[in-house]
Design a protein around this motif. Structure first.
Motif, short mmCIF file in Angstrom:
data_model
loop_
_atom_site.label_atom_id
_atom_site.label_comp_id
_atom_site.label_asym_id
_atom_site.label_seq_id
_atom_site.Cartn_x
_atom_site.Cartn_y
_atom_site.Cartn_z
N ILE A 178 0.81 -1.22 0.00
CA ILE A 178 0.00 0.00 0.00
C ILE A 178 0.84 1.27 0.00
O ILE A 178 0.66 2.15 -0.83
CB ILE A 178 -0.96 0.01 1.21
N PHE A 179 1.80 1.35 0.94
CA PHE A 179 2.58 2.59 1.05
C PHE A 179 3.43 2.82 -0.18
O PHE A 179 3.74 3.94 -0.54
CB PHE A 179 3.44 2.59 2.32
N ASP A 180 3.82 1.73 -0.81
CA ASP A 180 4.66 1.89 -1.99
C ASP A 180 3.85 2.29 -3.22
O ASP A 180 4.16 3.26 -3.90
CB ASP A 180 5.43 0.59 -2.25
N ILE A 181 2.78 1.57 -3.47
CA ILE A 181 2.05 1.82 -4.72
C ILE A 181 1.22 3.09 -4.67
O ILE A 181 1.02 3.76 -5.69
CB ILE A 181 1.18 0.58 -5.09
N LEU A 182 0.72 3.45 -3.48
CA LEU A 182 -0.17 4.61 -3.40
C LEU A 182 0.53 5.85 -2.84
O LEU A 182 -0.11 6.81 -2.44
CB LEU A 182 -1.40 4.27 -2.53
N LYS A 183 1.84 5.84 -2.84
CA LYS A 183 2.56 6.87 -2.05
C LYS A 183 2.21 8.31 -2.42
O LYS A 183 2.05 8.65 -3.58
CB LYS A 183 4.07 6.63 -2.09
N ASN A 184 2.10 9.12 -1.39
CA ASN A 184 1.97 10.57 -1.53
C ASN A 184 2.37 11.17 -0.18
O ASN A 184 2.49 10.46 0.82
CB ASN A 184 0.54 10.96 -1.95
N ASP A 185 2.57 12.48 -0.14
CA ASP A 185 3.12 13.10 1.07
C ASP A 185 2.23 12.90 2.30
O ASP A 185 2.71 12.74 3.41
CB ASP A 185 3.40 14.59 0.84
N VAL A 198 -5.35 8.66 -1.98
CA VAL A 198 -5.60 7.89 -0.76
C VAL A 198 -4.67 8.45 0.31
O VAL A 198 -3.46 8.43 0.14
CB VAL A 198 -5.31 6.39 -0.96
N VAL A 199 -5.24 8.98 1.40
CA VAL A 199 -4.40 9.65 2.39
C VAL A 199 -4.34 8.93 3.74
O VAL A 199 -3.51 9.26 4.58
CB VAL A 199 -4.86 11.11 2.61
N THR A 200 -5.21 7.96 3.96
CA THR A 200 -5.18 7.21 5.22
C THR A 200 -5.89 5.88 5.00
O THR A 200 -6.67 5.74 4.05
CB THR A 200 -5.82 8.04 6.37
N GLY A 201 -5.59 4.90 5.85
CA GLY A 201 -6.20 3.59 5.60
C GLY A 201 -6.14 2.67 6.80
O GLY A 201 -5.61 3.03 7.86
#
Lengths: 350, 350
Positions: A39-46, A137-140
């Motif tokens: 998740i953190f790799d594919i959807l990364k954003n600040d 996507v900012v949180t999960g």
């Protein structure tokens, strides 16, 4: 994986497990490793990268806030997957409020044993849909349940979007004479899903209409502002149930013209064979809008020139008669009441 | 239903069905009737009442946004239920960001056959927790899956809260010497759930610590502002996994004093019998905070005077040594590494 998604160039990372295990939901090492590599790799954003319990967002003004859980079966289907659907579904709910979707939260409930490859493909679907719709996507959150306590994967998405400054969307603005426009062919999603349901498979080229509607909505609001009184997406329960809800809420009648309902001929044929009324079949990438009568033709023309609006049609209008009811007029002038769906026609369609 | 919740005076409405059926997830008549008589009635507020696809919220400034899905089994347990837990969990995640929780979305995934009475009791738990925390459910979604494709009910909550103006919460603010405070007894929630797990039931008066932490957080921020560097709630994976995540993120060491860990004697005894290390057992209504060393005693005293902060303790500090690791010192001075949880100790604890 579809060709389009392959183009995103998201090769699956090397992972220690081939399937999701209960440990991946422990909140410990396995959870961390899985989330880092996927998740953190594919959807990364600040915003996602802060990895706190929540995201911190700068917001100002009126915002729309909407949630939807997706339990569709099967999770991969012609034209999409549960990941794409989950993003598009919430993006569209935000758009239906007259807002510009910006941020999405992602909640997974995974059944132990889900193949890692399937999980990855769902993530790729999410990335693809986010990029198309212009949302982050900012949180999960990720939970795992034992085999038999879930079904592969359920996805919740909750979204936030800032209201379009020209939007004045409310059932209260609807008045007698308003025209009702549908943005495209009806019943496509439901029939696409049915075609791959266990025990019912039939061959067809019908694909789900799952897609983001936010740019169509934005462009219409830019041009027509408050001549647009309501947007609603007729998902579960189809056009019939959505219009019945609206008729009840405004306490006016709705008159539909059967001949004007846009439907793909393959979908129409499949509905006939399966004994389904297309008015009750679920849609995904489709909206209904109630507009000021005087501007209806202009709005329709504008919509028909937009991508994914080519098949738009004026399907009916709001009437004094038949308060709280939806009536359909056949090609030869006969009228019948269209009730809200009772019971369940197609379970787990979204 | 507990006595406290009975006081809310929420008698169950008369419904046409004793159980949730697939039709209740159709988006049609049954869905509408169910929602009208249950969710819309018990949780009513002006934003929920618009019944659009989403809620419209006036927001301004920095906001925290957080999501969590709850799959706890059993759904009713000593000290709470899945509804209460779902509200408190997201309220607390928002609070951990240094924000004041305001709005909640609610996503249900219900297994066909759930008793209507159980559904109602979950809603009462939600109402109770919302009232206690001062938040509103403003939008929601209900899905139904077939028997065997879910497990009674899963609840997603996603929340929005406005940042406390004095909050400056970030792992980046943590420095060597910072003291680590825990707000109360550890391991209570996990042991309470275990005590009612099928095949493992044991008699105890231990109750889950599920509760809202937002007022404690607000009061601390009011008084101590940016002397507070981080809040985190050690839920799944327990205190050990949460501290390991932080040690990794800040790339400093964390030294805990075993003797200072607050734990209820019954919980401690149960952990010993069950062979569980309380450091890995899940908590719900508990937070860990990293604070400026100089103000640690003041912060601790303030916390101990607050409701639900009475058992707070300083449990350790941030060190140069052992970068990225958590070390615990026993009462007689021996040290050992506390790793992040590997695998799954107690599945479906939240």
């Amino acid at each position: 994986m579809t060709k389009i998604k392959m183009k995103l160039n998201c090769p699956m990372p090397k992972l220690d497990y081939d399937i999701i295990t209960m440990g991946h939901g422990s909140g410990g090492l396995l959870t961390n490793r899985l989330l880092d590599k996927t998740i953190f790799d594919i959807l990364k954003n600040d915003k996602l990268e802060t990895r706190h319990d929540g995201a911190i967002l700068p917001l100002s003004g009126k915002h729309a806030f909407s949630t939807d859980s997706f339990v569709i079966s099967p999770i991969f289907f012609p034209g999409g997957d549960i990941g794409e659907l989950a993003v598009n579904g919430t993006v569209n709910d935000i758009a239906m409020c007259g807002a510009i979707p910006q941020y999405i939260s992602l909640g997974f409930i995974i059944e132990e044993g889900l193949k890692m490859e399937e999980f990855w493909d769902v993530l790729v679907g999410i990335k693809y849909a986010c990029e198309k719709a212009g949302v982050q996507v900012v949180t999960g959150d990720t939970k795992v349940v034992e085999r038999g306590s879930g079904d592969k994967i359920f996805v919740n998405t909750t979204g936030i979007g800032v209201m379009h400054e020209k939007a004045n969307i409310s059932a209260k603005n609807i008045k007698v004479g308003d025209k009702i426009i549908v943005s495209g062919n009806i019943a496509t999603h439901g029939v696409a899903i049915l075609s791959v349901r266990k025990g019912l498979e039939f061959e067809t080229t019908i694909k789900s209409d799952t897609q983001n509607l936010n740019f169509l909505v934005k462009d219409l609001l830019d041009e027509f502002g408050d001549y647009i009184h309501l947007f609603r997406d007729p998902t579960r329960g189809g056009v019939a149930s959505t219009l019945n809800e609206i008729a009840r809420d405004i306490n006016q009648g709705i008159l539909l013209k059967q001949a004007n309902l846009p439907i793909d001929s393959q979908v129409d044929a499949a509905c006939e064979i399966l004994g389904l009324d297309p008015l009750y079949v679920a849609n995904e990438g489709l909206f209904i809008t109630f507009v000021e009568s005087k501007y209806a033709n202009n709005i329709l023309s504008a919509l028909q020139k937009m991508k994914n609006g080519e098949n738009a049609k004026i399907i009916g209008e709001v009437t004094h008669e038949h308060q709280g009811k939806v009536i359909i007029e056949s090609a030869i002038g006969g009228k019948r009441v269209v009730n809200m769906q009772v019971g369940e026609q197609l379970p787990r369609i979204c």
